[in-house]
Motif scaffolding. Structure first.
Motif, PDB file in Angstrom:
ATOM      1  N   UNK A  60      40.452 -56.404  84.481  1.00  0.00           N
ATOM      2  CA  UNK A  60      40.642 -57.094  83.092  1.00  0.00           C
ATOM      3  C   UNK A  60      39.674 -56.326  82.203  1.00  0.00           C
ATOM      4  N   UNK A  61      38.342 -55.988  82.498  1.00  0.00           N
ATOM      5  CA  UNK A  61      37.368 -55.466  81.586  1.00  0.00           C
ATOM      6  C   UNK A  61      37.920 -53.910  81.492  1.00  0.00           C
ATOM      7  N   UNK A  62      38.410 -53.442  82.516  1.00  0.00           N
ATOM      8  CA  UNK A  62      38.851 -51.896  82.372  1.00  0.00           C
ATOM      9  C   UNK A  62      40.156 -51.849  81.538  1.00  0.00           C
ATOM     10  N   UNK A  63      40.982 -52.687  81.770  1.00  0.00           N
ATOM     11  CA  UNK A  63      42.196 -52.689  80.769  1.00  0.00           C
ATOM     12  C   UNK A  63      41.778 -52.901  79.110  1.00  0.00           C
TER      13      UNK A  63
ATOM     14  N   UNK B  96      40.641 -50.364  74.038  1.00  0.00           N
ATOM     15  CA  UNK B  96      39.865 -50.060  72.902  1.00  0.00           C
ATOM     16  C   UNK B  96      39.655 -48.551  72.520  1.00  0.00           C
ATOM     17  N   UNK B  97      39.484 -47.928  73.722  1.00  0.00           N
ATOM     18  CA  UNK B  97      39.560 -46.625  73.545  1.00  0.00           C
ATOM     19  C   UNK B  97      40.512 -45.890  72.927  1.00  0.00           C
ATOM     20  N   UNK B  98      41.816 -46.095  73.343  1.00  0.00           N
ATOM     21  CA  UNK B  98      43.068 -45.889  72.876  1.00  0.00           C
ATOM     22  C   UNK B  98      42.941 -45.928  71.239  1.00  0.00           C
ATOM     23  N   UNK B  99      42.668 -47.176  70.995  1.00  0.00           N
ATOM     24  CA  UNK B  99      42.607 -47.757  69.488  1.00  0.00           C
ATOM     25  C   UNK B  99      41.638 -46.755  68.812  1.00  0.00           C
ATOM     26  N   UNK B 100      40.459 -46.508  69.215  1.00  0.00           N
ATOM     27  CA  UNK B 100      39.470 -45.571  68.747  1.00  0.00           C
ATOM     28  C   UNK B 100      40.086 -44.120  68.559  1.00  0.00           C
TER      29      UNK B 100
END
Length: 289
Positions: free
Chosen positions: A90-93, A98-102
């Motif tokens: 869950x943390x990795x997803x 979040x990385x994709x949004x950034x």
């Protein structure tokens, strides 16, 4: 004779009585473990014994003897590991989203997709002086000169000879191989040279730095022959040497993936210097002598 026979029969009868008492006692213990009315008398003693042997207090004697207690303990451990892995997943997803949004906010260009060809290894040449493999894909299948070969474990080598339908790959375990590497955790850089079929040796290390025992060794990308960050193996110390156990040997299915070599951008040629005339000097007229 009759007296001896009588004594032997008495001893035999005593043994039978003793054996019967032992069997009856064992059955009584088993019943005591299963009957709630009787097991209450044995709880304090059973708790003390269980603490000493490291078994749970509520574990029955039959479960300990049959191995059921060990199986239940292992099942509980696996359930705990599954719960931990679910949290990590869950943390990795969440981090990936979040990385994709950034990246979308910053309009960041991601890594370009790797162009490569998967081929089967048809011939393996192992020896003290030459370690190469021959793959059944070549120029007609899209393999490029100098392509980098990988398998499930990590870096395998580099294409040195290229035909229309075959490629010869020089393994990183070859003694002529000189691979720039770095430690994943320590960041120490060195040159790995092939030592034998399964290992490489690290050379040209800095004097004031050292690797960490067991850390992964990655390609550093220096020199432009290999991309940066490819898994090479794990490092161990042997005497005064640092040895690398090659990851390609641990996971080998007989297939390799040959990806395009790194693109080396050559610097632009320097423009010739422009001469600035001194103050008061007149420029020479065009077309003059």
């Amino acid at each position: 004779m009759a007296g001896r026979s009588g004594r032997s029969s008495q001893k035999s009868g005593a043994r039978r009585v003793t054996l019967g008492i032992l069997i009856f006692g064992a059955l009584a213990l088993i019943v005591a473990q299963t009957a709630p009315q009787i097991s209450g008398f044995f709880v304090p003693a059973r708790t003390t014994i269980s603490d000493r042997i490291g078994a749970p207090a509520d574990t029955s004697l039959w479960a300990q003897l049959s191995g059921q207690a060990d199986r239940e303990r292992r099942i509980k451990e696996l359930e705990n590991e599954v719960r931990d892995l679910a949290r990590y997943k869950a943390a990795a997803i969440s981090m990936a989203e979040r990385m994709e949004a950034y990246e979308n906010i910053l309009n960041l260009m991601g890594e370009p997709p790797e162009r490569g060809v998967t081929a089967r290894v048809t011939t393996v040449v192992d020896g003290p002086f030459a370690q190469t493999v021959l793959a059944n894909a070549g120029r007609l299948q899209g393999v490029e000169p100098g392509a980098v070969a990988l398998n499930e474990g990590g870096l395998v080598g580099r294409v040195t000879q290229l035909g229309d339908r075959s490629s010869r790959i020089l393994l990183i375990s070859n003694y002529q191989s000189q691979l720039p590497v770095l430690g994943e955790v320590s960041g120490v850089r060195a040159i790995m040279q092939g030592k034998d079929r399964d290992r490489g040796v690290l050379k040209d290390m800095p004097e004031e730095a050292d690797f960490i025992e067991g850390e992964r060794i990655l390609s550093s990308g220096e020199g432009g022959a290999f991309p940066r960050g490819l898994v090479v193996g794990t490092v161990t110390r042997s005497g005064n040497e640092w040895l690398v156990r090659l990851a390609m040997r641990e996971h080998s299915s007989g297939y390799v993936r040959m990806i395009a070599p790194p693109v080396i951008i050559e610097p632009l040629p320097e423009a010739p210097p422009v001469e600035v005339p001194a103050e008061g000097a007149q420029a020479a007229p065009q077309g003059a002598g």
